[in-house]
Every structure is written in C-alpha cells, then in structure tokens.
Design a protein around this motif. Structure first.
Motif, PDB file in Angstrom:
ATOM      1  N   THR A  49      44.255  -4.089-104.579  1.00 30.94           N
ATOM      2  CA  THR A  49      44.698  -4.402-103.223  1.00 30.94           C
ATOM      3  C   THR A  49      43.593  -5.171-102.505  1.00 30.94           C
ATOM      4  O   THR A  49      42.418  -5.125-102.910  1.00 30.94           O
ATOM      5  CB  THR A  49      45.000  -3.114-102.452  1.00 30.94           C
ATOM      6  N   PRO A  50      43.914  -5.890-101.431  1.00 29.86           N
ATOM      7  CA  PRO A  50      42.866  -6.602-100.680  1.00 29.86           C
ATOM      8  C   PRO A  50      41.758  -5.674-100.203  1.00 29.86           C
ATOM      9  O   PRO A  50      40.578  -6.046-100.221  1.00 29.86           O
ATOM     10  CB  PRO A  50      43.638  -7.208 -99.499  1.00 29.86           C
ATOM     11  N   GLU A  51      42.122  -4.451 -99.763  1.00 29.40           N
ATOM     12  CA  GLU A  51      41.110  -3.497 -99.294  1.00 29.40           C
ATOM     13  C   GLU A  51      40.181  -3.085-100.428  1.00 29.40           C
ATOM     14  O   GLU A  51      38.964  -2.966-100.236  1.00 29.40           O
ATOM     15  CB  GLU A  51      41.784  -2.254 -98.700  1.00 29.40           C
ATOM     16  N   LEU A  52      40.745  -2.887-101.617  1.00 29.09           N
ATOM     17  CA  LEU A  52      39.924  -2.489-102.761  1.00 29.09           C
ATOM     18  C   LEU A  52      39.020  -3.636-103.209  1.00 29.09           C
ATOM     19  O   LEU A  52      37.842  -3.407-103.534  1.00 29.09           O
ATOM     20  CB  LEU A  52      40.813  -2.032-103.917  1.00 29.09           C
ATOM     21  N   ILE A  53      39.537  -4.841-103.217  1.00 28.18           N
ATOM     22  CA  ILE A  53      38.717  -5.998-103.596  1.00 28.18           C
ATOM     23  C   ILE A  53      37.530  -6.132-102.653  1.00 28.18           C
ATOM     24  O   ILE A  53      36.392  -6.366-103.077  1.00 28.18           O
ATOM     25  CB  ILE A  53      39.575  -7.280-103.594  1.00 28.18           C
ATOM     26  N   GLY A  54      37.781  -5.958-101.352  1.00 26.88           N
ATOM     27  CA  GLY A  54      36.689  -6.025-100.380  1.00 26.88           C
ATOM     28  C   GLY A  54      35.661  -4.935-100.593  1.00 26.88           C
ATOM     29  O   GLY A  54      34.450  -5.178-100.520  1.00 26.88           O
ATOM     30  N   ALA A  55      36.130  -3.707-100.878  1.00 27.00           N
ATOM     31  CA  ALA A  55      35.213  -2.592-101.107  1.00 27.00           C
ATOM     32  C   ALA A  55      34.364  -2.832-102.346  1.00 27.00           C
ATOM     33  O   ALA A  55      33.146  -2.577-102.338  1.00 27.00           O
ATOM     34  CB  ALA A  55      36.001  -1.284-101.243  1.00 27.00           C
ATOM     35  N   LEU A  56      34.969  -3.332-103.426  1.00 27.22           N
ATOM     36  CA  LEU A  56      34.218  -3.600-104.659  1.00 27.22           C
ATOM     37  C   LEU A  56      33.181  -4.698-104.433  1.00 27.22           C
ATOM     38  O   LEU A  56      32.061  -4.638-104.973  1.00 27.22           O
ATOM     39  CB  LEU A  56      35.172  -3.996-105.784  1.00 27.22           C
ATOM     40  N   ALA A  57      33.525  -5.690-103.622  1.00 32.43           N
ATOM     41  CA  ALA A  57      32.562  -6.756-103.320  1.00 32.43           C
ATOM     42  C   ALA A  57      31.370  -6.203-102.547  1.00 32.43           C
ATOM     43  O   ALA A  57      30.221  -6.585-102.805  1.00 32.43           O
ATOM     44  CB  ALA A  57      33.251  -7.859-102.523  1.00 32.43           C
ATOM     45  N   ARG A  58      31.627  -5.303-101.620  1.00 31.91           N
ATOM     46  CA  ARG A  58      30.521  -4.715-100.856  1.00 31.91           C
ATOM     47  C   ARG A  58      29.653  -3.820-101.735  1.00 31.91           C
ATOM     48  O   ARG A  58      28.430  -3.779-101.565  1.00 31.91           O
ATOM     49  CB  ARG A  58      31.076  -3.934 -99.661  1.00 31.91           C
ATOM     50  N   ILE A  59      30.266  -3.105-102.671  1.00 30.94           N
ATOM     51  CA  ILE A  59      29.471  -2.294-103.605  1.00 30.94           C
ATOM     52  C   ILE A  59      28.557  -3.192-104.431  1.00 30.94           C
ATOM     53  O   ILE A  59      27.392  -2.871-104.683  1.00 30.94           O
ATOM     54  CB  ILE A  59      30.400  -1.471-104.528  1.00 30.94           C
ATOM     55  N   GLY A  60      29.078  -4.358-104.857  1.00 30.89           N
ATOM     56  CA  GLY A  60      28.277  -5.278-105.658  1.00 30.89           C
ATOM     57  C   GLY A  60      27.055  -5.793-104.931  1.00 30.89           C
ATOM     58  O   GLY A  60      26.063  -6.176-105.565  1.00 30.89           O
ATOM     59  N   LYS A  61      27.088  -5.802-103.591  1.00 28.36           N
ATOM     60  CA  LYS A  61      25.940  -6.275-102.818  1.00 28.36           C
ATOM     61  C   LYS A  61      24.782  -5.285-102.843  1.00 28.36           C
ATOM     62  O   LYS A  61      23.698  -5.588-102.340  1.00 28.36           O
ATOM     63  CB  LYS A  61      26.363  -6.541-101.375  1.00 28.36           C
TER      64      LYS A  61
END
Length: 388
Positions: A54-66
């Motif tokens: 989902t868009p929310e999950l994609i955003g969360a995974l991107a923030r974890i990668g940071k």
C-alpha cells in the motif's frame, strides 16, 4: 549478522483495508517502531513479509531505509530466505506486536532458536497457543534455515503461524516473558484505537525515563496528548521545530524590548514545542533534527536569562551570568544515568525565571535560578567524586 523479520499482512480489525503495520504509533507507524527496536538490538537488515504494498507501507519502508539498514519487502518464505545471508540470525517480530527495546535486545542475544512465551492463562486473544501450557508472545530468534523449512509448507498457509510451528516442532528454547513487561504494554494489537493507547503509553514511558522533574511533570502529560495528534495529522518534525523556533525568536525579541512576562512565557512555550519536536525526532529516527532541537533547548533559556538580567541592571546581569555558567558546567558534569530528579536543567531554570517574573520579582527569580544551578552543580561534582 542479525536481521529483523517483520510482518505486514494483517488488516486492522476496526480499519478495513488498512494494514495494522501502517497504523499510527508513537509518532510514526507501528512497523517503523518495530524496525527501530530491531535496529537497536543490532539488526543490519530488515525483511518485511507483505501481503500487498500500500502507499502507506511503501512510505514506511522508505523511512526505515533512511536509518542505514537494508530493507526488503517479500511475499514468501522462499523470497525472504533469498534476501538473507545463510548464516544470519533472524529476529522475528509478529504482526501487530508492541514491546520495548529491552525485551527485543534480550531475545536477540540468545544463541539458539528461541521463542518468547507467556503462560497460557495469561495469554490474550492475539497470542497463539503452542502447547505445553504456554502461548507465543510475538518474538522469536531463529536461524535463517528455518525459513527454508517453512518454504516447504503449502503456500496458502499463514507464514507467521507456519514459522511458529516450525520452531515449536524443532524444540526451540522457550523463554518466559517477565510479568512486568506485560504490565508495561507488551502485547499484540490489531485495533487502531487500542494501538493508539499503547502508543501514548510508550511516549509516557519515554518521558518517565528522563529523571528531570520538568520532563516528568510538565513535558510528559503534554507529549502524551500532543505527539500522537501531531503524528496522526502527518505534521513534519521540522515544521514543529520551526514553529517552536519562530515563537522563541518572538519571545526573545519581546524580552529585548522590555516585555518580560510575555517574552518569557513565549520562550517557555517555544522550549516545550521544541521538546515535542525532539520526541517526534527520536521516534522517527531523525538524528540531525534531534541534535538541533537539543541545542535550541539549551540555548534559548540561556539567552533569555541574559536578556532579562541585562534589562534589570548590573547586579541582575551578574546573577544571570552566574546562572548561565553554573548551569552549563553542571550540564557538562552530569553523566548519563546519574542525574537526580531534583537537579536543574535549562527548561527548569527557565520555568523558575518565568514564575518569578509573573509574580513581579524578576531579580529574586534570577537569584533563585542562580542558586538552583549552583546547587545542581555542587551535587553533580559530588556525584563525580563518588564515582571516581
């Protein structure tokens, strides 16, 4: 190496279409908080089992990668195994689990396959029973090869439950969760409303961990109410910090112009807002913002004290300088974990000054602040001598 295996497959019971993993929690999302605890335990890679992106999950995974770790989203045990090093130790965190860093770190140190369990009679509805009078408490440590065994199972099986039964059949060691950890909020939750309550408890606990009376009596209740609301609205940490900075500049300008009461009240408000931004930055792992907020929280009260003293004459300015010097040295002399509840801090000194000015005794307020800082410095030095 240690890797974290997280799950984002189940929907919230009271939010159809929304993954539990993406629900707001402690200024971010639940899966970001889970990743944060795994990283704090030493994980250098995060693998997330997903049902859909989902868009929310994609955003969360991107923030974890940071946060400086490798992040992979996969759909099966075989895919997860392909992303992991063959000798990796895997920390499994159940979908919807809320726990503390200390619990995760303790389990990560286990050498063999290990399941965290609770007595069956103490298990809530979300803890899976595994026999022997116990239920799984949502955390496990295993070798990566267990994913290969799970991959051999039928593809339509729930992977989280499959891994649990693989570990149970392999006679993984069982470590019982301490009862106090349950009281501190450890549990699995798939309801947004109750998850928000747990998030508030985590925020309150983080503030309670700070020994300063100002943090506990002033910041803790404000943060418990304000931070989840700020996070729910998606307000950026920099926006909160910027708002605090703007109020602080206005307050200092007012002090310089001789408006003592309104100026100090504005600076005090700015410090509180900055502390809220610091709490957001901590849970969102925004280290640069957190450092900037820390500097502002120390600097604004110091400048306010000097401006107050400068407008009241040379004797008052001398008291302000004494407050600044004693407070700064005490801050440097205080070791982490050694601070006592009554010791002063920059926001606490600012509150003392503000109360005194509101009561119409600004010089006495500076004298009280200087004496408080000096007493804190004396206590900090004595604590250093006892530790030497």
């Amino acid at each position: 190496m240690l890797a974290g295996l997280l799950f984002a497959t189940r929907e919230a019971h009271d939010r159809p279409g929304t993954l539990t993993a993406t629900l707001p929690f402690a200024a971010a999302t639940l899966i970001e908080y889970q990743a944060r605890t795994a990283i704090a335990a030493g994980a250098s890679q995060i693998v997330v089992i997903v049902s859909r992106l989902t868009p929310e999950l994609i955003g969360a995974l991107a923030r974890i990668g940071k946060r400086g770790v490798a992040v992979d989203a996969v759909r099966s045990a075989g895919d997860a195994l392909g992303k992991l090093h063959p000798l990796a130790r895997v920390l499994v965190i159940a979908d919807g689990l809320v726990t503390t860093e200390s619990v995760v770190s303790a389990l990560a140190e286990e050498r063999d396959d290990t399941l965290l369990v609770v007595p069956e009679q103490a298990a809530n509805g979300e803890f899976e029973r595994i026999g022997g009078g116990v239920a799984w408490a949502g955390l496990a440590r295993m070798d990566a090869r267990r994913l290969g065994e799970a991959a051999a199972m039928p593809a339509d099986y729930d992977l989280q439950s499959t891994l649990l039964h693989v570990l149970a059949q392999a006679r993984a060691e069982r470590v019982e969760l301490a009862p106090e950890q349950t009281r501190q909020g450890h549990g699995i939750e798939h309801r947004a409303a109750l998850l928000e309550q747990r998030g508030r408890a985590v925020l309150a606990a983080s503030m309670a961990a700070r020994p300063s009376w100002f943090d506990r009596t002033v910041l803790r209740p404000i943060a418990r109410l304000a931070v989840p609301e700020i996070a729910r609205r998606g307000v950026a940490t920099l926006a909160v910090a910027g708002a605090g900075g703007a109020v602080g500049v206005v307050g200092l300008a007012a002090l310089y112009s001789g408006w003592r009461v309104s100026g100090l009240l504005a600076v005090l408000l700015a410090v509180i807002v900055a502390e809220l931004a610091g709490a957001l930055a901590m849970f969102r792992d925004e280290a640069a913002v957190e450092r900037g907020v820390r500097v502002a929280v120390l600097g604004a009260p110091a400048v306010a004290a000097l401006l107050l003293g400068q407008g009241l004459g040379s004797a008052a300015l001398l008291l302000a300088v004494q407050l600044l010097v004693a407070g700064a040295i005490a801050e440097r002399a205080t070791r982490p974990g050694a601070r006592r509840t009554w010791w002063g801090s920059a926001p606490a000194y600012l509150l003392v000054l503000t109360i005194g000015v509101v009561l119409g005794v600004p010089v006495a307020a500076l004298a009280a602040g200087a004496a408080y800082a000096s007493a804190t410095l004396a206590a900090a030095v004595e604590a250093l001598r006892q530790q030497a």
